[in-house]
Structure formats: C-alpha cells, structure tokens
Design a protein around this motif. Structure first.
Motif, short mmCIF file in Angstrom:
data_model
loop_
_atom_site.label_atom_id
_atom_site.label_comp_id
_atom_site.label_asym_id
_atom_site.label_seq_id
_atom_site.Cartn_x
_atom_site.Cartn_y
_atom_site.Cartn_z
N ARG A 283 45.43 43.36 35.79
CA ARG A 283 45.29 42.25 34.85
C ARG A 283 45.96 40.99 35.40
N GLN A 284 47.09 41.17 36.07
CA GLN A 284 47.79 40.02 36.63
C GLN A 284 47.04 39.37 37.79
N MET B 212 43.95 39.15 38.23
CA MET B 212 42.79 38.42 37.76
C MET B 212 43.13 36.98 37.39
N LYS B 213 44.42 36.70 37.24
CA LYS B 213 44.88 35.34 36.97
C LYS B 213 45.36 34.64 38.24
N ASP B 214 45.25 35.34 39.36
CA ASP B 214 45.75 34.83 40.64
C ASP B 214 44.57 34.34 41.48
N TYR C 34 40.42 35.98 43.96
CA TYR C 34 39.04 35.51 44.05
C TYR C 34 38.71 35.04 45.47
#
Length: 406
Positions: free
Chosen positions: A218-219, A221-223, A227
């Motif tokens: 989950r963390q 995916m914010k980094d 991507y």
C-alpha cells in the motif's frame, strides 16, 4: 553460523529445482509454429498471445502468492502454485481448433497464475536467507529459470516428435501434458524444503536493505519510484520477449530450418547466464547503473536483427537473451533495495505488472509483423525498431528513480 548455512542450502536447491521447471515458459518458440497452424489456423499473433498471457498473469500471480505466503507460509504457497500451474498445462493439452480460447485460459491464465505463486516466493525467501548477497542469490535463483529452457528444449522437442500424429499441434499439446505432470511432482517435492528463515536472519535481511523500514504494498503505491520502476521494466523487456517468442520462426525464415532449435537454446542459455552474471555485477556496479547499461545494449542489439545473416543470427539471439536475462536478474534486487525485502514477494509482483503489460504489447506487435512478414522476414524489422525505442525511453524512466547507491 554454520548451522544457518546448512539450513539455507536445501532452500536454495529446492528453489533452483522449482525455477528450472518455471523456465519452460521460455521455450515457447518451440511450440509457436505447431500451435499457430494446428490451433489458430496460422495466426501467429493469436498463438503468441498464449505465451504473453502466461507472462502477464504471472505478475498478478506473484502478487497473490506474495500475500498468500504471509498467511499460509511459503511452503504451502509454492506447492499450491505448482499444482495450479500443472493442472493448467494438463488441461491445455485438451485444446482443439474448435475452442482455441481454452489454451489462453489454461496455459495462459492458470499456468501463469500458478507460476507466479512460486516465482516471487522462491526469490524472496532466498533473499531473506542471504541478505548480504541479494544480487548474487537472486541471480542464481532466476538463472535457474533461464537454464530451465536449456534443459527442457531437447526434452520437449523429443516429446513433440514422439507424439506427432501428423496433425499440426498434436505433439505440442501432448508435450504440455507432460510438462504439467512434471510441474506437480517437482513442486510437491521441492516445496517441502521451502521455509522462511528465523527471526534473527530475517531482521538482518530487513535492516540490510539499506533503505530503512520496509515499505508495504500500500505504501509503495504512493511512491513515484514504484511507477517509474514498473514502467521501465515494461519497456525494457520488449526486445527480449519478441525474440524469445519468435527465435525459432526467425531462424527458419533465415533459411536455418535444420538448426532452428539452436536459436531457442541460444536465447534460453544466455538468458540464464545473463541473470546470474548481471545479478552479480549489480552488487558491484549498483542496480541503477546496471539497468541503464543493459538498456543501451538492448537498444543497439534490437536494431541489428536485419543486419546479420547465416549463423550470426544465433549470436545475436544469444546476446539479446543475455541482456534480457540481466533485467530479470536485477529488477528483483532493485525492488528490494528501494522498498525493503520484507514485503518483496508482493512488491516485486506489483512491479511485474509492468512486465505483464510489456509482454502483451510485445506479443501483439511481434505477431502482427510476423504475419505481415509471411514471405519476407525482413518485414518483421519494425517490431524490433519499436523495441529499441522502448529501451531508450526506459533509460529516461530509470534515470528519474531516486536511489541511495543502488
């Protein structure tokens, strides 16, 4: 320390055996012509989609396997994955031209999902046992997957010849059944030896990541780095995937029909060597520098496909496989360096979604141009121009990833 080394050796040996079986995915070009003619009425793009679906779903299977092994443990996860993949391959052997979609569902979806369970779990467990040599141990494990193609190419070739009834694809389908049985047996035996390390070793693996606390799925995916990493892998592997799927047909079209299987052996062998070699090099040179170097080489090699003739085509195929293997030998460690090793089975599975997209795109592109090049293989060259451009774009994405000496 000695006891720890004794305990981790069976884990590595079992992981190598399982990855050898997974390596059969890289001999798809042995199946390509027979499956295209017998199941898909000569449509190369549809046949190649079978291979790419497996690779695509493997990424999602890796995510599911990573989460599952946190609940039921790595041993049960690996065994479950092997059984699912084995059933998928056995079911695929019952495909006919009347319902060709069954091959996509069984070999592609079930096979890829089951393989994903075992793929990411064995890599991460090995990294946890060897936190001080992540690049090397990852290279060893995934090189076994590449070497599996070398081991199984002559075996599968013999099985295809033995069960060939004169109907296109008949021997290939029976070979899938044999592979399914092998998967199940090896996974049941090898899975028994797969185990997570004790807490003291695991703590060393987590603290040895060099990035502090491990980041959860989950963390990450914010980094933004996630991507960039997944996108770069998507673009990086396109040239290798195109050649893996069409090494034998390209060799045949170049007038090398009698020795075309050499192309399959070349790309699988050097795919394996590349995983080990570049995994080791990345420990010394750093993951980011290693990946950029491989991307430059891939961009250049992809533009040479139409320049080589005769037996030099096998040299080029080998070099492309060597570079492709480097990506698969480096990205698992790259992922754990950036986000920590604790959740790496799931995190790397998420990165493999990029690989999945690249696999689907490359199969369609290569298959499309191979159909156009029915009588002139040179007409397939635009596919490799696209692969070269993708590698150059990937360099930009990797360059944007902020790292700390990785």
């Amino acid at each position: 320390m000695r006891e720890q080394k004794q305990r981790r050796l069976p884990v590595v040996i079992a992981s190598i055996a399982i990855q050898l079986c997974l390596g059969t995915v890289y001999i798809w070009s042995v199946f390509q012509n027979g499956i295209a003619q017998g199941i898909f009425s000569g449509r190369n793009a549809d046949a190649a989609l079978t291979f790419s679906l497996l690779l695509a779903v493997l990424g999602f299977g890796s995510i599911a396997g990573g989460r599952l092994q946190e609940v039921i443990g790595p041993r049960a996860t690996v065994i479950t994955g092997g059984v699912i993949a084995g059933i998928g391959f056995i079911a695929a052997s019952f495909t006919s031209a009347s319902f060709p979609w069954l091959l996509w569902l069984t070999y592609g979806v079930l096979g890829g999902f089951g393989m994903g369970f075992s793929y990411s779990t064995t890599i991460t467990i090995a990294q946890k046992w060897y936190p001080e040599k992540k690049g090397l141990i990852t290279g060893i494990i995934v090189s076994a997957l590449g070497f599996g193609g070398v081991v199984f190419t002559p075996i599968v070739g013999a099985v295809i010849a033995h069960f060939d009834t004169g109907v296109a694809g008949s021997g290939e389908l029976m070979a899938l059944r044999v592979l399914g049985i092998i998967f199940i047996v090896v996974s049941l035996i090898g899975g028994y030896f797969i185990a997570a390390p004790p807490e003291d070793v695991l703590h060393g693996a987590v603290s040895g990541s060099g990035q502090g606390e491990s980041l959860s799925p989950r963390q990450i995916m914010k980094d933004p780095r996630f991507y960039l990493l997944a996108g770069s892998l998507m673009l990086a592997c396109m040239g290798g995937l195109m050649m893996i799927g069409f090494a034998k047909p390209i060799a045949i079209a170049r007038g090398m029909a009698k020795t075309a299987t050499v192309g399959v052996l070349a790309i699988t062998l050097f795919n394996s060597i590349g995983r080990l070699f570049w995994g080791f090099i990345s420990d010394k040179l750093g993951r980011k520098r290693t990946v950029i170097l491989l991307l430059v080489v891939t961009a250049v090699l992809s533009l040479c496909v139409n320049l080589v003739t005769g037996y030099m085509i096998y040299v080029l195929i080998a070099l492309i496989g060597f570079s492709y293997g480097g990506f698969l030998g480096t990205y698992p460690s790259f992922t754990s360096d950036l986000f920590g090793v604790k959740y790496n089975a799931t995190n790397y599975g998420m990165v493999l979604i990029g690989f999945a997209v690249g696999a689907l795109a490359s199969s369609y592109i290569a298959g499309y141009f191979k159909d156009i090049a029915a009588t002139d293989i040179n007409l397939m060259f635009p596919a490799f121009i696209i692969a070269s451009a993708a590698a150059l774009l990937s360099i930009l994405l990797v360059a944007l990833i902020k790292t700390k000496n990785v």
